[in-house]
Write a protein that holds these residues in place. Structure first.
Motif, PDB file in Angstrom:
ATOM      1  N   PHE A   1      99.446 -30.836  22.952  1.00  0.00           N
ATOM      2  CA  PHE A   1     100.086 -32.089  22.947  1.00  0.00           C
ATOM      3  C   PHE A   1      99.413 -32.699  23.730  1.00  0.00           C
ATOM      4  O   PHE A   1      99.334 -33.713  23.751  1.00  0.00           O
ATOM      5  N   LEU A   2      99.994 -32.464  25.337  1.00  0.00           N
ATOM      6  CA  LEU A   2      99.937 -32.756  25.947  1.00  0.00           C
ATOM      7  C   LEU A   2      98.510 -34.107  26.860  1.00  0.00           C
ATOM      8  O   LEU A   2      98.489 -34.475  26.753  1.00  0.00           O
ATOM      9  N   LEU A   3      97.183 -32.905  26.237  1.00  0.00           N
ATOM     10  CA  LEU A   3      96.271 -33.374  26.337  1.00  0.00           C
ATOM     11  C   LEU A   3      95.847 -33.877  25.299  1.00  0.00           C
ATOM     12  O   LEU A   3      95.617 -35.872  25.435  1.00  0.00           O
ATOM     13  N   SER A   4      96.609 -34.192  24.079  1.00  0.00           N
ATOM     14  CA  SER A   4      96.172 -35.556  23.030  1.00  0.00           C
ATOM     15  C   SER A   4      97.223 -36.613  23.258  1.00  0.00           C
ATOM     16  O   SER A   4      96.134 -37.656  23.047  1.00  0.00           O
ATOM     17  N   ALA A   5      98.368 -36.222  24.232  1.00  0.00           N
ATOM     18  CA  ALA A   5      98.698 -37.469  24.340  1.00  0.00           C
ATOM     19  C   ALA A   5      98.133 -38.388  25.639  1.00  0.00           C
ATOM     20  O   ALA A   5      97.969 -39.793  25.921  1.00  0.00           O
ATOM     21  N   ARG A   6      97.863 -37.215  26.660  1.00  0.00           N
ATOM     22  CA  ARG A   6      96.651 -38.198  27.371  1.00  0.00           C
ATOM     23  C   ARG A   6      95.745 -39.062  26.456  1.00  0.00           C
ATOM     24  O   ARG A   6      95.037 -40.305  27.080  1.00  0.00           O
ATOM     25  N   PHE A   7      95.097 -38.375  25.965  1.00  0.00           N
ATOM     26  CA  PHE A   7      93.379 -38.940  25.767  1.00  0.00           C
ATOM     27  C   PHE A   7      94.256 -40.209  24.327  1.00  0.00           C
ATOM     28  O   PHE A   7      93.604 -41.345  24.332  1.00  0.00           O
TER      29      PHE A   7
END
Length: 662
Positions: A267-273
């Motif tokens: 979830f965090l990496l997707s939000a960052r992307f």
């Protein structure tokens, strides 16, 4: 004194010789005022610090006001600060706090401290920096690299598993020393010490540290109970394998830790992307960590997952920063080691903060005062050591969020600190059920920004020696330790400087057609050499013990080669002499800023050897300090004042006009 011919251009653009009195020109070069002594230079450097500058025309009150504005840049904001700017700073500060709170807790655990110390470090240092720092965008608080550095170095002094209070006290003492060193760097203008960790070395160090930090988070992500204190990749991976195998075999491993951590990491990496792809959604990666903490804590609380093996933070001490002055260890066996670690931490923290601050200052188009930054960083860490904080600096990820949120001034740091204060007073009890895996995933999600593969490729393309420092720091951190990685990087950077000093650039110059400019014949093939005159330039800032002999031997070798080439082109020795073997060597010293006794001895030996071969020796434009030392050593008298010139063109014309002995 004989008048010497000088080439000058007439009104039609043609060159001709004109007699000029050499007495006057020699006086310009040979009789400058004495350079200031070392003590006066140091005092002058201190006076030139902007904190000590003042105009004699100002009144006492104006002096005080000017000094306070210089020391506290925030005072200059009040003149044009309005509600619109405050609204932007308020939103940026709240956004920043949503990222800082979970990150600070995670970084404190990475530093092997209790979670509240990360929150403490996000209160006092940002408040101090906000009033003293000159950057408008930089976000202050604990960072991953410094946290790893402290945990890897301080645990060699005091084991946190055996004496947790002693470990914490040493960390506070290290923070005090780091602040003292940073203040000293700023007051005495010693910022060049930070530059010993070059850009290339910093890229490699950050990448290696990021991987090590990521491996350290496997403990929380996988729910491992037993973990090594070592930081090298081999020891960490070995510890992970053994601990995980042992817990799986004994039935004590709970995969729910990994499920929670990996789910929120995605979830965090997707939000960052998404935030990178759409600049309007910059707030998404900023609030994602806090949202993850809230959601995961709620899930663990309602599902009682802690009863099923999920590791949680448990107690986080509420309340504001307690006084820690009495915990500082300024006497005893650990003071020297704390000072050493403090120096390393000060340099790393300053390097990261300056890199971050200057990057965003250049985007906004204003100058960042390095000495003010060092003083601000030092004062905030000294104050932090008195209030239960560990080493703080500028964070790249949080600064990027602060910038994207539209901050206008450093007031956003004040808003962030006040928000953290409210969290400490009101919400720490709600963090009891926060899973350790979510903190590990938050730290892991921030690490990609520390690994800059594109910059490493750029370094390889531009400078292979710099890439060697980069890769040396990377593998040193990865396979040995943080301090070994730093030592390797600094050693390679020093080796580069030493090699360049030992083998300085020595160029043969020729005259560019239709000009008075003399340039390197290798770079400018059209440059023509004057028959019988060898013009040489030393492209080094100093002629010293490290390179003096190499310079002397290279020049003598070139003289011999020139003579040998002329012999090969001549049918007999008499024809060679009439065609002009090397009759004069002109040494262009324009680039040389200093010379030591070894360099003077090398010049004396070169002069003797050339005269013995019937070759005249001349020097061009020795700098202020160089000519002063040459006069003190009586070398100017030995070679003759008439053979020291202001320009290469003058020296060549003079050598051509003299009938030199053969």
């Amino acid at each position: 004194m004989t008048s010497l011919p000088m080439r000058v251009r007439d009104e039609e653009g043609n060159f001709h010789l004109e007699d000029t009195n050499q007495n006057e020109r020699s006086l310009w070069l040979l009789n400058p005022p004495n350079p200031p002594p070392l003590g006066k230079k140091l005092i002058s450097s201190l006076k030139n610090n902007k904190f000590f500058l003042s105009s004699k025309n100002k009144t006492c009150h104006q002096h005080v006001a000017s000094f306070l504005r210089s020391l506290f840049p925030i005072l200059s904001l009040f003149g044009n600060y309005d509600a619109f700017k405050f609204k932007d700073d308020l939103l940026a500060g709240l956004t920043l706090a949503s990222l800082s709170i979970p990150q600070s807790i995670g970084y404190a655990i990475l530093a092997k401290l209790d979670p509240q110390y990360g929150l403490y470090t996000s209160v006092v240092p940002p408040l101090i920096y906000a009033v003293m720092g000159s950057s408008r965008e930089i976000a202050i608080g604990p960072v991953a690299v410094v946290s790893l550095l402290l945990s890897s170095l301080v645990q060699k002094v005091v084991d946190p598993n055996v004496n947790h209070d002693g470990y914490r006290n040493v960390v506070f003492t290290v923070t005090l020393f780091a602040g003292i060193f940073q203040v000293a760097f700023g007051v005495f203008r010693l910022g060049f010490l930070v530059d010993f960790l070059s850009h290339a070395a910093l890229v490699g160090f950050m990448a290696g540290a990021a991987i090590m930090i990521g491996l350290q988070q496997l403990k929380g992500l996988l729910g491992i109970s037993h973990f090594t204190n070592k930081t090298d990749v081999v020891s960490v991976l070995e510890s992970v394998y053994k601990s995980l195998h042992q817990q799986i075999t004994s039935g004590e491993w709970y995969p729910l830790n990994f499920v929670i951590g990996s789910s929120f990491l995605i979830f965090l990496l997707s939000a960052r992307f998404i935030g990178k792809r759409n600049k309007k959604l910059f707030w998404l990666p900023a609030i994602a960590p806090l949202a993850s903490v809230i959601l995961s804590t709620f899930i663990v609380y309602i599902s009682k997952a802690d009863k099923n093996g999920v590791n949680i933070v448990k107690h986080v001490k509420p309340g504001l920063n307690p006084n820690s002055v009495h915990q500082l260890q300024l006497s005893g066996e650990h003071v020297g080691q704390a000072a050493k670690i403090g120096l390393i931490s000060a340099v790393i923290a300053l390097t990261e903060a300056m890199a971050v601050g200057r990057s965003f200052a250049s985007i906004k188009g204003y100058h960042l005062d390095g000495n003010k930054e060092m003083l601000a960083m030092g004062c905030m860490n000294i104050a932090g050591s008195f209030s239960s904080c560990y080493v703080a600096t500028g964070s790249f990820s949080r600064t990027a969020v602060n910038f994207s949120a539209g901050c206008k001034t450093s007031v956003s740091n004040i808003v962030m600190a006040i928000t953290v204060i409210l969290c400490l007073e009101l919400f720490t009890r709600l963090l009891y059920y926060t899973p350790m895996a979510i903190l590990a995933s938050i730290i892991l999600s921030a690490l990609p920004g520390l690994i800059d593969i594109r910059e490493a490729c750029y370094i390889w393309k531009v400078d292979k020696f710099d890439f060697l420092a980069c890769i040396g720091a990377f593998f040193g951190v990865l396979f040995q330790s943080v301090e070994v990685g730093l030592l390797v990087a600094v050693s390679i950077s020093f080796a580069k400087i030493v090699i360049q000093s030992i083998r300085p650039g020595i160029e043969i110059l020729g005259r560019i057609p239709r000009t008075e400019a003399f340039c390197n014949v290798s770079q400018y093939p059209m440059a023509t050499s004057t028959p019988g005159i060898l013009v040489i330039r030393i492209s080094s800032g100093s002629l010293c013990f490290a390179n003096a002999n190499a310079v002397r031997e290279r020049i003598l070798k070139w003289v011999t080669q020139e003579d040998d080439e002329l012999k090969e082109r001549s049918t007999n020795f008499q024809e060679e002499t009439t065609r002009g073997s090397v009759q004069a060597v002109i040494l262009d010293m324009t680039n040389m800023m200093n010379v030591d006794t070894s360099g003077i001895l090398a010049l004396e030996e070169l002069h003797k050897r050339l005269i013995s071969r019937g070759v005249q020796f001349a020097m061009v434009n020795p700098r202020w300090l160089v000519i002063h030392k040459l006069k003190l050593a009586h070398f100017v008298d030995k070679m003759g004042k008439e053979w020291i010139f202001l320009t290469v063109a003058e020296a060549v014309d003079a050598c051509m006009s003299y009938k030199l002995p053969i």
